[in-house]
Design an enzyme around this catalytic site. Sequence first.
Site, PDB file in Angstrom:
ATOM      1  N   ASP A  55      31.446 -10.915  83.698  1.00 31.66           N
ATOM      2  CA  ASP A  55      31.784  -9.535  83.321  1.00 31.66           C
ATOM      3  C   ASP A  55      31.857  -8.607  84.529  1.00 31.66           C
ATOM      4  O   ASP A  55      32.165  -7.421  84.379  1.00 31.66           O
ATOM      5  CB  ASP A  55      30.792  -8.989  82.280  1.00 31.66           C
ATOM      6  CG  ASP A  55      29.344  -9.073  82.703  1.00 31.66           C
ATOM      7  OD1 ASP A  55      28.977 -10.039  83.396  1.00 31.66           O
ATOM      8  OD2 ASP A  55      28.560  -8.176  82.354  1.00 31.66           O
ATOM      9  N   HIS A  81      18.023 -10.098  89.629  1.00 32.45           N
ATOM     10  CA  HIS A  81      18.719 -10.549  88.424  1.00 32.45           C
ATOM     11  C   HIS A  81      18.557 -12.062  88.312  1.00 32.45           C
ATOM     12  O   HIS A  81      17.893 -12.682  89.155  1.00 32.45           O
ATOM     13  CB  HIS A  81      20.186 -10.122  88.506  1.00 32.45           C
ATOM     14  CG  HIS A  81      20.928 -10.199  87.210  1.00 32.45           C
ATOM     15  ND1 HIS A  81      20.362  -9.832  86.007  1.00 32.45           N
ATOM     16  CD2 HIS A  81      22.185 -10.615  86.921  1.00 32.45           C
ATOM     17  CE1 HIS A  81      21.251 -10.001  85.043  1.00 32.45           C
ATOM     18  NE2 HIS A  81      22.362 -10.487  85.571  1.00 32.45           N
ATOM     19  N   ASP A  87      23.438  -5.139  87.634  1.00 29.92           N
ATOM     20  CA  ASP A  87      22.464  -5.827  86.785  1.00 29.92           C
ATOM     21  C   ASP A  87      21.170  -6.116  87.534  1.00 29.92           C
ATOM     22  O   ASP A  87      21.177  -6.753  88.584  1.00 29.92           O
ATOM     23  CB  ASP A  87      23.053  -7.145  86.278  1.00 29.92           C
ATOM     24  CG  ASP A  87      24.298  -6.928  85.441  1.00 29.92           C
ATOM     25  OD1 ASP A  87      24.857  -5.825  85.478  1.00 29.92           O
ATOM     26  OD2 ASP A  87      24.706  -7.867  84.744  1.00 29.92           O
ATOM     27  N   HIS A 136      26.593  -0.234  81.612  1.00 31.13           N
ATOM     28  CA  HIS A 136      26.366  -1.636  81.280  1.00 31.13           C
ATOM     29  C   HIS A 136      25.669  -1.757  79.917  1.00 31.13           C
ATOM     30  O   HIS A 136      24.688  -2.462  79.746  1.00 31.13           O
ATOM     31  CB  HIS A 136      25.541  -2.332  82.376  1.00 31.13           C
ATOM     32  CG  HIS A 136      25.654  -3.833  82.357  1.00 31.13           C
ATOM     33  ND1 HIS A 136      24.761  -4.631  81.702  1.00 31.13           N
ATOM     34  CD2 HIS A 136      26.566  -4.665  82.902  1.00 31.13           C
ATOM     35  CE1 HIS A 136      25.101  -5.901  81.849  1.00 31.13           C
ATOM     36  NE2 HIS A 136      26.210  -5.942  82.591  1.00 31.13           N
TER      37      HIS A 136
END
Length: 304
Positions: A67, A143, A213, A271
Amino acid sequence: MEPFTVRILGCGSALPTLQHFPSSQVVELREKQFLIDCGEGTQIQLRRLHIRFSRIIAVFISHLHGDHCFGLPGMLSTFGMTGRTAPLHLYAPAAFEPVLRQMLDFFCQNLGFEVVYHPVDTTLQKVVYEDRSLTVETVPLQHRIECCGYLFREKPTLPHIRRDMLDFYHIPVSQINNIKAGADWTTPEGFLVPNSRLTYPSNPPRSYAYCSDTRYFKTLCKLVKGVNTLYHESTYTTEDVKRARLYWHSTSHQAAQVARDAGVGKLLLGHYSARYGNEEKLLEEAKEVFPNTFLTQEGKTFEI
């Protein structure tokens, strides 16, 4: 003051929805445009928002989840079909290089422009791009895979000339650059006019931090201390904090904690998980901790 903006192309997370595109943004400063992340559909958003392909000089990829990078093959191919000739600089985690080379060889032969790849060490806070206007440095994040954010810092500009003083002392135009560089002026009578009387300070340099992220960790605030604008992922609400821990993401409340502890000017959330019909609860929870918080939305432009 020159515009310094971030324009949102996509602010959704991995699962596709009809509300949001995946992560992608365009940062613009002094007529230079930089793309951060390139989720699926990025080139469509560029078209929709009338952003010229040719003006994007560099792409910064935070990590190798789809993504955040599935939009690259199509976008690069389209850049070639529209006649781009200027090199495109691509910054991404080092593991991306073999994937990029295979992708270019298979889908993007004879592009007509060079893709200049710059491997990024996501474990270091380091300047990876610099020009006359700004620097871009990596921000190590935590992450499930190697991941970093990017911090855009405007370089200080020269002081502004006081035109009234130039006229008063009959200073020739040819001396303006010297005075901007710090020179004093001596009148024909021998009187010294200090530089501080001939100029006034330039605007403070601005900064924008993009934190993709990441799970919440207390030391992140030190890496983005004092930035004017912070974008921080806010995938979940507090009631889903266990899910955030499981998938190494953050809640909007945690994003606001980072903003508060870093002393930033404003916070942008993004997000968003597909599990929420709207993001108002995310905004409410963040504002309880950091009032100057805003939801990102496709097409929105924020002044840094």
